[in-house]
Design a protein around this motif. Structure first.
Motif, PDB file in Angstrom:
ATOM      1  N   ASP A 276      72.229   2.641 106.863  1.00 43.14           N
ATOM      2  CA  ASP A 276      70.935   2.308 107.448  1.00 43.14           C
ATOM      3  C   ASP A 276      70.766   2.897 108.851  1.00 43.14           C
ATOM      4  N   ARG A 277      71.715   3.696 109.288  1.00 41.99           N
ATOM      5  CA  ARG A 277      71.611   4.349 110.594  1.00 41.99           C
ATOM      6  C   ARG A 277      70.842   5.664 110.446  1.00 41.99           C
ATOM      7  N   HIS A 278      70.003   5.928 111.438  1.00 43.23           N
ATOM      8  CA  HIS A 278      69.178   7.132 111.416  1.00 43.23           C
ATOM      9  C   HIS A 278      68.953   7.575 112.856  1.00 43.23           C
ATOM     10  N   ALA A 279      69.306   8.800 113.165  1.00 46.92           N
ATOM     11  CA  ALA A 279      69.082   9.369 114.492  1.00 46.92           C
ATOM     12  C   ALA A 279      68.438  10.731 114.343  1.00 46.92           C
ATOM     13  N   ALA A 280      67.536  11.053 115.256  1.00 49.66           N
ATOM     14  CA  ALA A 280      66.842  12.339 115.190  1.00 49.66           C
ATOM     15  C   ALA A 280      66.646  12.908 116.588  1.00 49.66           C
ATOM     16  N   PHE A 281      66.831  14.206 116.700  1.00 50.81           N
ATOM     17  CA  PHE A 281      66.609  14.922 117.948  1.00 50.81           C
ATOM     18  C   PHE A 281      65.707  16.121 117.660  1.00 50.81           C
ATOM     19  N   ALA A 282      64.846  16.435 118.629  1.00 52.88           N
ATOM     20  CA  ALA A 282      63.914  17.552 118.459  1.00 52.88           C
ATOM     21  C   ALA A 282      63.940  18.446 119.690  1.00 52.88           C
ATOM     22  N   LEU A 283      63.629  19.700 119.475  1.00 52.17           N
ATOM     23  CA  LEU A 283      63.581  20.682 120.556  1.00 52.17           C
ATOM     24  C   LEU A 283      62.372  21.582 120.302  1.00 52.17           C
ATOM     25  N   THR A 284      61.598  21.806 121.344  1.00 50.81           N
ATOM     26  CA  THR A 284      60.419  22.659 121.229  1.00 50.81           C
ATOM     27  C   THR A 284      60.445  23.734 122.304  1.00 50.81           C
ATOM     28  N   GLY A 285      59.807  24.852 122.002  1.00 50.46           N
ATOM     29  CA  GLY A 285      59.749  25.947 122.963  1.00 50.46           C
ATOM     30  C   GLY A 285      58.761  26.997 122.506  1.00 50.46           C
ATOM     31  N   ARG A 286      58.781  28.118 123.177  1.00 49.18           N
ATOM     32  CA  ARG A 286      57.902  29.231 122.846  1.00 49.18           C
ATOM     33  C   ARG A 286      58.738  30.500 122.746  1.00 49.18           C
ATOM     34  N   GLU A 287      58.231  31.472 122.011  1.00 46.87           N
ATOM     35  CA  GLU A 287      58.862  32.783 121.864  1.00 46.87           C
ATOM     36  C   GLU A 287      60.274  32.641 121.303  1.00 46.87           C
ATOM     37  N   GLN A 288      60.334  32.369 120.009  1.00 53.19           N
ATOM     38  CA  GLN A 288      61.608  32.133 119.336  1.00 53.19           C
ATOM     39  C   GLN A 288      62.577  33.308 119.515  1.00 53.19           C
ATOM     40  N   SER A 289      62.077  34.543 119.460  1.00 52.85           N
ATOM     41  CA  SER A 289      62.953  35.705 119.611  1.00 52.85           C
ATOM     42  C   SER A 289      63.589  35.733 121.005  1.00 52.85           C
ATOM     43  N   ARG A 290      62.786  35.448 122.015  1.00 62.42           N
ATOM     44  CA  ARG A 290      63.320  35.442 123.385  1.00 62.42           C
ATOM     45  C   ARG A 290      64.341  34.326 123.557  1.00 62.42           C
ATOM     46  N   VAL A 291      64.059  33.143 123.033  1.00 62.59           N
ATOM     47  CA  VAL A 291      64.999  32.033 123.177  1.00 62.59           C
ATOM     48  C   VAL A 291      66.290  32.327 122.425  1.00 62.59           C
ATOM     49  N   THR A 292      66.194  32.969 121.264  1.00 63.35           N
ATOM     50  CA  THR A 292      67.398  33.393 120.562  1.00 63.35           C
ATOM     51  C   THR A 292      68.246  34.277 121.465  1.00 63.35           C
ATOM     52  N   GLY A 293      67.593  35.202 122.162  1.00 60.17           N
ATOM     53  CA  GLY A 293      68.310  36.071 123.084  1.00 60.17           C
ATOM     54  C   GLY A 293      68.945  35.315 124.236  1.00 60.17           C
ATOM     55  N   LEU A 294      68.251  34.314 124.760  1.00 65.28           N
ATOM     56  CA  LEU A 294      68.807  33.530 125.863  1.00 65.28           C
ATOM     57  C   LEU A 294      69.998  32.702 125.409  1.00 65.28           C
ATOM     58  N   VAL A 295      69.932  32.178 124.183  1.00 66.86           N
ATOM     59  CA  VAL A 295      71.092  31.454 123.639  1.00 66.86           C
ATOM     60  C   VAL A 295      72.286  32.400 123.536  1.00 66.86           C
ATOM     61  N   ALA A 296      72.056  33.605 123.011  1.00 65.76           N
ATOM     62  CA  ALA A 296      73.140  34.577 122.875  1.00 65.76           C
ATOM     63  C   ALA A 296      73.718  34.954 124.236  1.00 65.76           C
ATOM     64  N   ALA A 297      72.857  35.066 125.237  1.00 71.91           N
ATOM     65  CA  ALA A 297      73.332  35.398 126.582  1.00 71.91           C
ATOM     66  C   ALA A 297      74.205  34.274 127.136  1.00 71.91           C
ATOM     67  N   GLU A 298      73.785  33.023 126.953  1.00 66.26           N
ATOM     68  CA  GLU A 298      74.580  31.889 127.428  1.00 66.26           C
ATOM     69  C   GLU A 298      75.943  31.858 126.738  1.00 66.26           C
ATOM     70  N   VAL A 299      75.954  32.098 125.442  1.00 66.17           N
ATOM     71  CA  VAL A 299      77.212  32.097 124.700  1.00 66.17           C
ATOM     72  C   VAL A 299      78.114  33.225 125.186  1.00 66.17           C
ATOM     73  N   THR A 300      77.534  34.389 125.420  1.00 68.08           N
ATOM     74  CA  THR A 300      78.326  35.522 125.904  1.00 68.08           C
ATOM     75  C   THR A 300      78.926  35.239 127.267  1.00 68.08           C
ATOM     76  N   ARG A 301      78.155  34.613 128.138  1.00 65.55           N
ATOM     77  CA  ARG A 301      78.696  34.257 129.448  1.00 65.55           C
ATOM     78  C   ARG A 301      79.874  33.303 129.308  1.00 65.55           C
ATOM     79  N   GLU A 302      79.752  32.350 128.384  1.00 67.19           N
ATOM     80  CA  GLU A 302      80.849  31.401 128.170  1.00 67.19           C
ATOM     81  C   GLU A 302      82.085  32.111 127.624  1.00 67.19           C
ATOM     82  N   VAL A 303      81.851  33.065 126.735  1.00 67.14           N
ATOM     83  CA  VAL A 303      82.967  33.834 126.178  1.00 67.14           C
ATOM     84  C   VAL A 303      83.699  34.607 127.272  1.00 67.14           C
TER      85      VAL A 303
END
Length: 341
Positions: A276-303
């Protein structure tokens, strides 16, 4: 553990595309003089100070690595036909950040875990919006219920955004794959309630393994309800299925690439259920291609600067990346919230 690479270059393959340009631009801010855009179009690559690289030409790729000499990481923003290029990187001890979204390619790269571990290289998979941020939201919801028995992931994409040809082709090919789950009405903050349809995003398959969740389904809708209904009505006809229907899919890819009925906003939601447990999280933004690139950049910096384990991991398997949604939210790129259920 990798202890941080303070020297060497970062090769961004597809570095002049919608995703790759965002990767290269952000990484250049953090690692000035170390980012090398690359791609099959030599003129475009060299115009940006980069080099020509064709992911289908392994001999040429090896020559490019030899010529550059000090590549420490490769960010792969285009999808090759197989995992050979990834294996070349990992065999040489070069870190890999893979923005690919095809399940069979991600599985093939994951099979190179022993190779990466032996060379001391780190490869991070499921990097982007979906897969990527969806994996991290699912991981968060999974923990919130104490271990999910079922995950429902929803992806809303802006049909007005100009996506690259590869992304459009991948979407059309996904419409040709059979599904067993049904559609679901989902409330997405900022977008209202949409009907989302099962779609073969890789995250649902990955998360069953990495989180040990018995059931996971990812559904897709577009911000244009009319276009969503039309696309999935077309899927139900079966006209896109089979090798003999490849010309139909190519025609639809061309048509879909020219249709821009909506905006450039996107939304993600992850629902986890346990009893009976239910949890939900949402994320919104603009320019999916650009955000994909920013995620990849953050991951690369961590690497490059963190202490990640050698081997192949999906993004949700690396604890130092669990706060990536907050990092992006802090920069004003996305909005993250817990959804009341």
């Amino acid at each position: 553990m990798t202890t941080g690479d303070t020297q060497g270059r970062v090769l961004v393959i597809g570095g002049y595309g919608a995703v790759g340009a965002a990767v290269a631009s952000r990484l250049a801010e953090w690692f000035p003089g170390r980012v090398v855009p690359a791609g099959r179009d030599e003129v475009r690559a060299r115009r940006l100070g980069g080099v020509a690289v064709d992911v289908g030409d392994l001999t040429g790729f090896r020559r490019a690595l030899d010529k550059l000499g000090d590549v420490r990481a490769v960010v792969l923003c285009v999808e090759p036909e197989d995992a050979s290029l990834a294996r070349v990187c990992l065999d040489r001890g070069i870190h890999l950040v893979d923005v690919g979204a095809s399940r069979h390619l991600l599985d093939a790269v994951a099979d190179s875990d022993a190779l990466a571990a032996a060379s001391g290289a780190t490869a991070v998979l499921s990097v982007g919006v979906a897969p990527g941020l969806t994996n991290l939201l699912a991981h968060r919801a999974h923990r919130a219920v104490g271990g999910a028995e079922r995950l429902d992931l929803t992806v809303l994409l802006g049909s007005g955004e100009r996506h690259g040809t590869d992304a459009v082709r991948w979407t059309v090919d996904g419409l040709a794959e059979p599904v067993t789950a049904g559609p679901r009405k989902v409330f997405l903050p900022g977008h209202g309630t949409h009907t989302a349809y099962p779609f073969p995003f890789s995250d649902q398959y990955t998360l069953r393994r990495t989180l040990g969740v018995p059931e996971a389904t990812t559904r897709l809708c577009l911000d244009s309800r009319a276009l969503t209904a039309a696309l999935f009505a077309l899927r139900r006809t079966g006209v896109l299925r089979g090798e003999e229907r490849a010309p139909v899919r190519r025609a639809l890819t061309g048509t879909f690439g020219r249709v821009h009925l909506g905006g450039d906003a996107f939304a993600l939601r992850a629902d986890a259920h346990r009893g009976d447990r239910h949890a939900a999280f949402a994320l919104t933004g603009r320019e999916q291609s650009r955000v994909t690139g920013l995620v990849a950049a953050e991951v690369t910096r961590e690497v490059l600067t963190g202490q990640l384990p050698a081997g192949v991991r999906h993004i949700e398997q690396l604890p130092t990346l669990t706060d990536l949604p907050e990092r992006l939210a802090g920069d004003g790129v996305v909005t993250l919230r817990r959804v009341r259920v």
